[in-house]
Design a protein around this motif. Structure first.
Motif, PDB file in Angstrom:
ATOM      1  N   ALA A 243     -14.117 -37.718   0.303  1.00  0.00           N
ATOM      2  CA  ALA A 243     -14.123 -36.561   1.205  1.00  0.00           C
ATOM      3  C   ALA A 243     -15.231 -36.741   2.235  1.00  0.00           C
ATOM      4  CB  ALA A 243     -14.343 -35.283   0.417  1.00  0.00           C
TER       5      ALA A 243
ATOM      6  N   ARG B  76     -10.063 -36.504   2.134  1.00  0.00           N
ATOM      7  CA  ARG B  76     -10.066 -35.082   2.443  1.00  0.00           C
ATOM      8  C   ARG B  76     -11.122 -34.808   3.507  1.00  0.00           C
ATOM      9  NH1 ARG B  76      -8.665 -36.612  -2.081  1.00  0.00           N
ATOM     10  NH2 ARG B  76      -6.923 -35.704  -3.188  1.00  0.00           N
TER      11      ARG B  76
ATOM     12  N   ASP C 106      -6.142 -32.313   3.581  1.00  0.00           N
ATOM     13  CA  ASP C 106      -5.829 -33.486   2.761  1.00  0.00           C
ATOM     14  C   ASP C 106      -4.935 -34.413   3.581  1.00  0.00           C
ATOM     15  OD1 ASP C 106      -5.134 -35.362   0.872  1.00  0.00           O
ATOM     16  OD2 ASP C 106      -4.836 -33.886  -0.715  1.00  0.00           O
TER      17      ASP C 106
END
Length: 198
Positions: free
Chosen positions: A52, A6, A23
């Motif tokens: 992420a 992400r 995403d």
């Protein structure tokens, strides 16, 4: 790039911020506005599923958010705003668009990241900037005083022409004040040219 990562772009301001989460696995883009100071973003950033990568532009909010995020184990980078590409036709600038643009540029690897300075180094930078500002203020004040003392300078030059000593720089204020008060210091009146009316 690992699958399912992400990419988070943040547009951080003093009172509210905007997050954009891209995403990579689903190509889904979500945005959220968070009202509050920059450090109040940490619970939201902690809630983003891992893995992420996150980024925000360096600016007036400083590096405090990045330091706090790193202390909590959140990978948050800071990018240089002047090195961020912006298409010439992109004239509309909103917080949401900026956050989305940062997330997409981070995913593409097109951002120039900056080193987050230590707290001591940032304080030293602030001190240097403060000194430069004070120095610029001093120069502006000197120029302003110099331009307002033109009357005193011309009085000093006139004294030299009449065979008297020019006043020292410290005395220029007194000469100027006496000239403004109408006191000519016992000097004879300056002769007028014949071609000028009185």
């Amino acid at each position: 790039m690992p699958d399912g990562i992400r990419w988070v772009g943040l547009d951080v301001h003093a009172r509210e911020s905007t997050l954009a989460v891209f995403d990579q696995a689903t190509d889904e883009l979500t945005t959220r506005r968070v009202v509050g100071r920059p450090h109040e973003l940490l619970p939201w950033l902690g809630g983003v599923a891992r893995p992420a990568r996150m980024v925000y532009e360096a600016g007036p909010t400083g590096y405090g958010l990045a330091r706090r995020a790193l202390a909590e184990g959140i990978e948050l980078a800071v990018c240089a705003p002047g090195k961020t590409e912006r298409p010439p036709a992109d004239r509309v600038k909103t917080d949401k668009r900026d956050a989305i643009r940062l997330a997409r540029l981070l995913a593409a690897g097109e951002l120039t990241l900056v080193t987050i300075p230590s707290l001591e180094r940032e304080q030293l930078r602030d001190l240097v900037r403060c000194r430069e500002d004070i120095r610029a203020d001093l120069m502006r004040a000197r120029h302003r005083i110099g331009s307002s003392c033109c009357v005193a300078r011309s009085t000093g030059r006139e004294l030299v022409r009449r065979g008297r000593a020019a006043p020292l720089m410290a005395d220029l204020g007194a000469v100027r004040r006496s000239g403004l008060a109408g006191d000519d210091g016992g000097l004879p009146a300056r002769p007028r040219r014949a071609d000028r009316p009185p």
